[in-house]
Every structure is written in C-alpha cells, then in structure tokens.
Scaffold this active site. Structure first.
Site, PDB file in Angstrom:
ATOM      1  N   HIS A 203       0.769  -1.062   0.032  1.00 57.86           N
ATOM      2  CA  HIS A 203      -0.084   0.099  -0.013  1.00 57.86           C
ATOM      3  C   HIS A 203       0.658   1.388  -0.120  1.00 57.86           C
ATOM      4  CE1 HIS A 203       0.903  -0.340   4.263  1.00 57.86           C
ATOM      5  NE2 HIS A 203       1.021   0.490   4.009  1.00 57.86           N
TER       6      HIS A 203
HETATM    7  C1  UD1 Z   1      -1.888   5.520   5.520  1.00 56.51           C
HETATM    8  C2  UD1 Z   1      -0.822   5.964   5.401  1.00 56.51           C
HETATM    9  C3  UD1 Z   1       0.465   4.838   5.466  1.00 56.51           C
HETATM   10  C4  UD1 Z   1       0.012   3.797   6.063  1.00 56.51           C
HETATM   11  C5  UD1 Z   1      -1.583   3.802   5.475  1.00 56.51           C
HETATM   12  C6  UD1 Z   1      -1.938   2.261   6.500  1.00 56.51           C
HETATM   13  C7  UD1 Z   1       0.027   9.322   5.676  1.00 56.51           C
HETATM   14  C8  UD1 Z   1       0.257   9.607   4.698  1.00 56.51           C
HETATM   15  N1  UD1 Z   1       0.153   7.641   4.883  1.00 56.51           N
HETATM   16  O1  UD1 Z   1      -1.895   5.458   3.815  1.00 56.51           O
HETATM   17  O2  UD1 Z   1       1.401   5.686   5.769  1.00 56.51           O
HETATM   18  O3  UD1 Z   1       0.928   2.797   6.047  1.00 56.51           O
HETATM   19  O4  UD1 Z   1      -2.233   4.695   6.087  1.00 56.51           O
HETATM   20  O5  UD1 Z   1      -2.895   1.810   6.020  1.00 56.51           O
HETATM   21  O6  UD1 Z   1      -0.913   9.041   6.524  1.00 56.51           O
HETATM   22  N2  UD1 Z   1      -9.075   4.781   1.124  1.00 56.51           N
HETATM   23  C9  UD1 Z   1     -10.640   4.210   1.095  1.00 56.51           C
HETATM   24  N3  UD1 Z   1     -10.848   3.812   1.919  1.00 56.51           N
HETATM   25  C10 UD1 Z   1     -10.347   4.333   3.521  1.00 56.51           C
HETATM   26  C11 UD1 Z   1      -9.339   5.074   3.643  1.00 56.51           C
HETATM   27  C12 UD1 Z   1      -8.348   5.098   2.329  1.00 56.51           C
HETATM   28  O7  UD1 Z   1     -11.261   3.968  -0.087  1.00 56.51           O
HETATM   29  O8  UD1 Z   1     -11.097   4.065   4.396  1.00 56.51           O
HETATM   30  C13 UD1 Z   1      -8.550   5.028  -0.163  1.00 56.51           C
HETATM   31  C14 UD1 Z   1      -8.905   6.086  -0.621  1.00 56.51           C
HETATM   32  O9  UD1 Z   1      -8.915   6.119  -2.362  1.00 56.51           O
HETATM   33  C15 UD1 Z   1      -7.690   7.301  -0.345  1.00 56.51           C
HETATM   34  C16 UD1 Z   1      -6.281   6.227  -0.478  1.00 56.51           C
HETATM   35  O10 UD1 Z   1      -6.966   4.971  -0.175  1.00 56.51           O
HETATM   36  O11 UD1 Z   1      -7.062   8.353  -1.512  1.00 56.51           O
HETATM   37  C17 UD1 Z   1      -5.133   6.351   0.059  1.00 56.51           C
HETATM   38  O12 UD1 Z   1      -5.713   7.092   1.963  1.00 56.51           O
HETATM   39  P1  UD1 Z   1      -4.633   7.265   2.988  1.00 56.51           P
HETATM   40  O13 UD1 Z   1      -5.507   8.093   4.202  1.00 56.51           O
HETATM   41  O14 UD1 Z   1      -4.271   8.995   1.881  1.00 56.51           O
HETATM   42  O15 UD1 Z   1      -3.142   7.187   2.661  1.00 56.51           O
HETATM   43  P2  UD1 Z   1      -3.012   5.391   2.947  1.00 56.51           P
HETATM   44  O16 UD1 Z   1      -2.534   5.367   1.569  1.00 56.51           O
HETATM   45  O17 UD1 Z   1      -4.416   4.289   3.576  1.00 56.51           O
HETATM   46  N1  UDP Z   2      -3.600  -5.459   8.711  1.00 58.64           N
HETATM   47  C1  UDP Z   2      -4.874  -5.765   8.679  1.00 58.64           C
HETATM   48  N2  UDP Z   2      -5.402  -6.463   7.967  1.00 58.64           N
HETATM   49  C2  UDP Z   2      -4.677  -6.461   6.867  1.00 58.64           C
HETATM   50  C3  UDP Z   2      -4.052  -5.668   6.599  1.00 58.64           C
HETATM   51  C4  UDP Z   2      -2.933  -5.538   8.073  1.00 58.64           C
HETATM   52  O1  UDP Z   2      -5.410  -6.167   9.647  1.00 58.64           O
HETATM   53  O2  UDP Z   2      -5.326  -6.526   5.874  1.00 58.64           O
HETATM   54  C5  UDP Z   2      -2.863  -4.953  10.588  1.00 58.64           C
HETATM   55  C6  UDP Z   2      -1.223  -5.643  10.491  1.00 58.64           C
HETATM   56  O3  UDP Z   2      -1.787  -7.210  10.981  1.00 58.64           O
HETATM   57  C7  UDP Z   2      -1.064  -4.667  11.266  1.00 58.64           C
HETATM   58  C8  UDP Z   2      -1.453  -3.420  10.752  1.00 58.64           C
HETATM   59  O4  UDP Z   2      -2.502  -3.340  10.162  1.00 58.64           O
HETATM   60  O5  UDP Z   2      -0.971  -4.924  12.549  1.00 58.64           O
HETATM   61  C9  UDP Z   2      -0.603  -2.780  10.222  1.00 58.64           C
HETATM   62  O6  UDP Z   2      -0.974  -1.981   8.689  1.00 58.64           O
HETATM   63  P1  UDP Z   2      -0.810  -1.234   7.587  1.00 58.64           P
HETATM   64  O7  UDP Z   2       0.407  -2.085   6.309  1.00 58.64           O
HETATM   65  O8  UDP Z   2      -1.849  -1.031   7.379  1.00 58.64           O
HETATM   66  O9  UDP Z   2       0.472  -0.082   8.063  1.00 58.64           O
HETATM   67  P2  UDP Z   2       1.721   0.604   8.150  1.00 58.64           P
HETATM   68  O10 UDP Z   2       1.994  -0.470   9.337  1.00 58.64           O
HETATM   69  O11 UDP Z   2       2.671   0.101   6.777  1.00 58.64           O
HETATM   70  O12 UDP Z   2       1.995   2.222   8.970  1.00 58.64           O
END
Ligand code: UD1
Ligand code: UDP
Length: 351
Positions: A203
């Site tokens: 992601h």
């Molecule tokens: C964010 C964090 C990242 C973290 C990740 C965990 C920042 C800059 N990034 O990335 O560090 O590892 O969360 O998962 O804060 N979207 C949905 N539904 C949701 C959320 C997001 O559809 O509930 C989609 C939207 O299209 C959105 C895109 O995902 O534009 C990105 O979401 P965003 O929260 O900006 O960043 P993440 O990639 O989720």
């Molecule tokens: N995780 C989860 N379901 C998923 C993918 C990840 O519960 O489908 C959990 C994972 O076990 C870990 C956390 O989400 O505890 C990690 O979050 P993510 O990978 O979204 O973000 P990051 O750690 O890279 O910021």
C-alpha cells in the site's frame, strides 16, 4: 488527569487498542478520530473486533492531498482540544493523523506523547518519514519501541523525555493471537493450508503510485502463484487505474481483513511479501520469513537479524528470493516483552 488519543488510520487503531485499555485504568481518556480511514474494513472493523471504545469525536476528514488532509485535521483537532483541554495528547506511529495531532497540540502548549517514536528509514521522499521526524521534534514524551529508536533520536539531539518502553504492537499481538487462534476461520474460508501459501500486502505510495513498480509486483505475485493478497483500497484503486487488476485473477485477492484474521494469515504463511511497516514487524515476531518490497526500512533490526530482506520491486528478484529465503537464525527480543502499554501508563502517571 485527562489524556487525548488522536487516531485515524488502521495502524493507529491497532496501537491504540492495548494502550487505551491501560490508560482507562487510571485516567480519563478522550479518543479523537480524524476520519483518515473510513471504509468499514479499514476502520470500524478494528474498533468492533478489538473492543476499542467508540471515539468521543469523529472529525470526518477523509481522503485528500497531503496538504488538504493534514490541514483539515489540524483545524478540526484544534477545536476539540480547545474544548477538552487535555493534560496530554498521545499520537501513534507515522501517519498524517499523527503529525496533525502533534502540531495541533504543541501549538496550544499541550504536552505531546509520541507512541512509536524514533523510527527512521532516512528516506525523506516517504511521507511517513516526514511525519515521524516532525512529530518527534515537537513531542515532550518520546515512547520508543527499540534501542535503535533511542539511538536515532540521540543522533538528532533529542535526549530529554525519551523512554525505551518496547513496542505496543507486541502487546496487541500477544493479546489477540489467543483470541485469533480460537475465533478465526480465515484459512478454511479461503481453502488454504498452513505453510502452503504466501501472504502479500502492498500500500505504500512509492509502490502504488508507479505503474512500473506495480506491474513488476503483479507479475511477480502471479509467477509465485499461491499468494493471498488482502488488498488495501489505495492499491485496488491504482491497480484498476493502471489496468492491472484483471491480471491478478491467478492469485487470491481479497478485501482487507480484520486483525484476528490477519494474525492467522501471517502466522500460517510460508513467507510474507510486504511494504507495510507493521507487517514486517509482525512477521518477525511470528517467526515468518519476510520479503520487503522497498529499498529501505525503519525496522532495520529485522534485516540485521536476517529474517527480513529488502528486495525493492524487481520482478525476478522478488520471485527468486521468495523461493530461496529460509531464515533459521535465532531471534532476540528486539520489540520488547508485551509490557509497553503499562510502562507508558506508569510514565504518564508521574507527569
Ligand atoms: C496511510 C498512511 C500510511 C499507512 C497507511 C496504513 C499517511 C501519509 N499514510 O496510507 O503511512 O501505512 O495509511 O494503511 O498517512 N481509502 C479508502 N478507504 C479508506 C481509506 C483510504 O478507500 O478507508 C483510499 C482512498 O482512495 C484514499 C487512499 O486510499 O485516497 C489513500 O488513503 P490515505 O489515508 O491518504 O493513505 P494510505 O495510503 O491509506
Ligand atoms: N492489517 C490488518 N488487515 C489487513 C492488513 C493489515 O489487520 O488486511 C494489520 C496488520 O496486521 C498490522 C497493521 O494492519 O497490525 C499494519 O497496518 P498497515 O499495513 O496498514 O500500515 P503500516 O504498518 O505500514 O503503517
């Protein structure tokens, strides 16, 4: 004493779960949810499954550019903080929610505690790195998960208010794995057997936003074959945009799963392929070999101990390493003993 926890994204919720339980034994805790993540399987599923109390405030910021998202969060968090006037604000990890919470609080002269302080990948192109550095530099209490994190802070001249407490994600994992063993039926549902499949999560913006990188990753997954891929909504969106979604038919692409199912998928995987920070760490704790599809990591100890390899996104390298990586090294207690939440609570009691 009143503590405000500011969360908004999936990894924030998992870190909050064990700590909130501890905080509520001694303090008045207010939970502020920025709304960064909002889809059921990125948000509410974790509150339901992990018994995290319903947020006192839901700010509904949602998705957007970094400037929009972080700016809206600061404005809306500030309103709540002015009303609640907590003694300390806690922020978690390295998301935009983390930075917005820290900035809103510090400018109101409210003490800030950063849970998972001191991590560095030294890659300033990653939004998470900027969030970590800035949050650490405006925090009063820096709760570090590892000795390396303490050392990183010292290197930046931060030595006051630094506490080596261990990793709250160990607390979360230890508490949930027993429940997961009993409750999760994910292996049966997906018709997969322990140690016969690969688990993948992707992601990070540096991967999802590049056609070349995503193409190479998709080709590698298809060549490896028996891959289970809980797909982040950002990744799904970009795969569809790049026209790569249909080529994933050969592997098991599923919606993001809950934490209990995720722990079972991780524990029983033959090997994990990921660009997630949290997943690299969980792979290590569960003694599952991990291949990281990035060129750097903030969890360097997992690489030093040879349970994690950085492979970037070259297709052949991903496939070859996946087939040949069988670490057997003994592990050390890098991430602590599962008592981080209690330690944080004890430190906060003294302020
Ligand atoms: C964010 C964090 C990242 C973290 C990740 C965990 C920042 C800059 N990034 O990335 O560090 O590892 O969360 O998962 O804060 N979207 C949905 N539904 C949701 C959320 C997001 O559809 O509930 C989609 C939207 O299209 C959105 C895109 O995902 O534009 C990105 O979401 P965003 O929260 O900006 O960043 P993440 O990639 O989720
Ligand atoms: N995780 C989860 N379901 C998923 C993918 C990840 O519960 O489908 C959990 C994972 O076990 C870990 C956390 O989400 O505890 C990690 O979050 P993510 O990978 O979204 O973000 P990051 O750690 O890279 O910021």
């Amino acid at each position: 004493m009143k503590v405000a926890s500011i969360v908004g994204a999936r990894p924030n919720f998992i870190k909050l779960a064990p700590l909130s339980k501890e905080l509520r034994k001694e303090f008045d805790e207010v939970i502020i949810h920025t709304g960064q993540h909002y889809s059921y399987e990125m948000n509410k599923m974790f509150f339901d499954e992990l018994g995290i109390p319903k947020p006192n405030y839901h700010l509904g910021v949602g998705s957007g550019t970094h400037g929009y998202q972080t700016g809206e969060m600061i404005k809306r968090i500030e309103d709540v903080l002015l009303k609640e006037r907590p003694d300390v604000v806690l922020v978690y990890g390295d998301t935009n929610t983390t930075l917005a919470g820290a900035l809103a609080a510090v400018k109101l002269h409210i003490k800030v505690g950063h849970v998972e302080a001191g991590l560095r990948s030294y890659d300033r192109k990653m939004p998470e790195e900027i969030n970590r550095v800035l949050t650490d530099h405006c925090s009063d209490y820096l709760f570090c998960p590892t000795e390396k994190a303490v050392e990183n802070l010292r290197g930046e001249g931060i030595t006051e208010g630094v506490y080596m407490v261990g990793d709250v994600m160990v607390d979360a994992l230890r508490e949930s794995i027993k429940v997961a063993e009993k409750k999760s039926k994910i292996l049966d549902e997906l018709d997969i057997k322990p140690k016969e499949y690969y688990l993948a999560t992707i992601h990070r913006a540096e991967n999802t936003d590049s056609f070349e990188r995503m193409k190479s990753i998709v080709e590698a997954f298809c060549e490896i074959g028996n891959v289970v891929f809980p797909c982040h909504p950002r990744t799904e969106k970009m795969l569809k945009k790049f026209g790569l979604w249909d080529s994933l038919r050969e592997i098991k692409v599923i919606k993001p799963v809950g934490y209990l199912d995720m722990l079972m998928l991780e524990k029983n995987a033959k090997l994990i392929l990921t660009d997630s920070g949290g997943v690299q760490k969980e792979a290590y704790i569960l003694r599952v070999p991990c291949i990281t599809l990035r060129n750097n990591t903030e969890w360097v100890e997992t690489v030093e101990e040879e349970w994690n390899v950085l492979v970037g996104t070259d297709k052949d390298k991903i496939v070859k390493t996946s087939m040949n990586f069988n670490p057997e090294n003994p592990q050390s207690d890098i991430f602590g003993d599962g008592g981080a939440s209690e330690r944080i609570k004890e430190i906060l009691k003294l302020i």
